[in-house]
Design a protein around this motif. Sequence first.
Motif, PDB file in Angstrom:
ATOM      1  N   HIS A   1      -2.139   4.741   7.579  1.00  0.00           N
ATOM      2  CA  HIS A   1      -3.302   4.031   7.033  1.00  0.00           C
ATOM      3  C   HIS A   1      -3.668   2.899   7.992  1.00  0.00           C
ATOM      4  O   HIS A   1      -2.808   2.147   8.440  1.00  0.00           O
TER       5      HIS A   1
ATOM      6  N   HIS B   1     -12.777  -0.292   3.016  1.00  0.00           N
ATOM      7  CA  HIS B   1     -11.398  -0.715   3.279  1.00  0.00           C
ATOM      8  C   HIS B   1     -10.843  -0.134   4.576  1.00  0.00           C
ATOM      9  O   HIS B   1     -10.427  -0.879   5.462  1.00  0.00           O
TER      10      HIS B   1
ATOM     11  N   GLU C   1       0.814  -1.219   0.000  1.00  0.00           N
ATOM     12  CA  GLU C   1       0.000   0.000   0.000  1.00  0.00           C
ATOM     13  C   GLU C   1       0.848   1.269   0.000  1.00  0.00           C
ATOM     14  O   GLU C   1       0.319   2.373   0.102  1.00  0.00           O
TER      15      GLU C   1
ATOM     16  N   HIS D   1      -7.339   0.315   9.518  1.00  0.00           N
ATOM     17  CA  HIS D   1      -8.670  -0.218   9.226  1.00  0.00           C
ATOM     18  C   HIS D   1      -9.577  -0.015  10.451  1.00  0.00           C
ATOM     19  O   HIS D   1     -10.020  -0.986  11.067  1.00  0.00           O
TER      20      HIS D   1
END
Length: 226
Positions: free
Chosen positions: A94, A157, A75, A96
């Motif tokens: 980043h 996501h 990613e 989740h």
Amino acid sequence: MDEQQAREAICEVGRRLYARNLVAATDGNISVRIGEDRYVCTPSGISKGYMRTEDLVIADGCGKLVAGRGKVTSEFFTHLAAFEERPDIGAVVHAHPPFATAMTIAGLGMTDPIVPEVIMGLLAIPTTDYATPGSREGADVVRPWICDYDAVLLDCHGALTVGRDVFEAYMKLEKVEHTAQVLHTAHTLGRVRRLEPDAVKKLMDYYHGGAQPLPPYPFPWESPRR
Ligand SMILES: [Zn+2]
């Protein structure tokens, strides 16, 4: 922030992400810009809760491994898109986060002017189009939003935030998830009120020097994109 400080900061933020349930298993990734064409980032397949500074890798602006034993996270291209669009930032986080991710799955989004603190700190939290996690598309869908917003939701996501340093980016991610929990609770209680246009205008005047809200921020009362 030099390279060693960046490594220590990334490990600390990783521990906080894991401790606060913003990631599970080996989810998520963190990167810090340490110079021209150089980034410290988390490698693939490692729990963010248990990273040592020597586990982190160095990548260049093409996403190529420059130093370290692991593989650059798939990613990282999404991070690079943010760094390219935003010369003012030094870090990308980043994760989740479950409530914020669920908001996108439910198609609710987080652009409506409901929570004043979001307008104060983030303006709004738009949702990008869906992209396969870890693909080059992941970078493409982030570009149109990250140029104007410090926090975005990635459809079905997770969330991605940016900051001048990694702690600032982390704080924004914490704020995104906290807001999603507040909104979830309000939805559960059965009524979600939007702030009045005058209240939004006052927040914009007070915290953003009277700037006009950016699209897709719904002022005055346009339908949000999501
Ligand atoms: Zn992800």
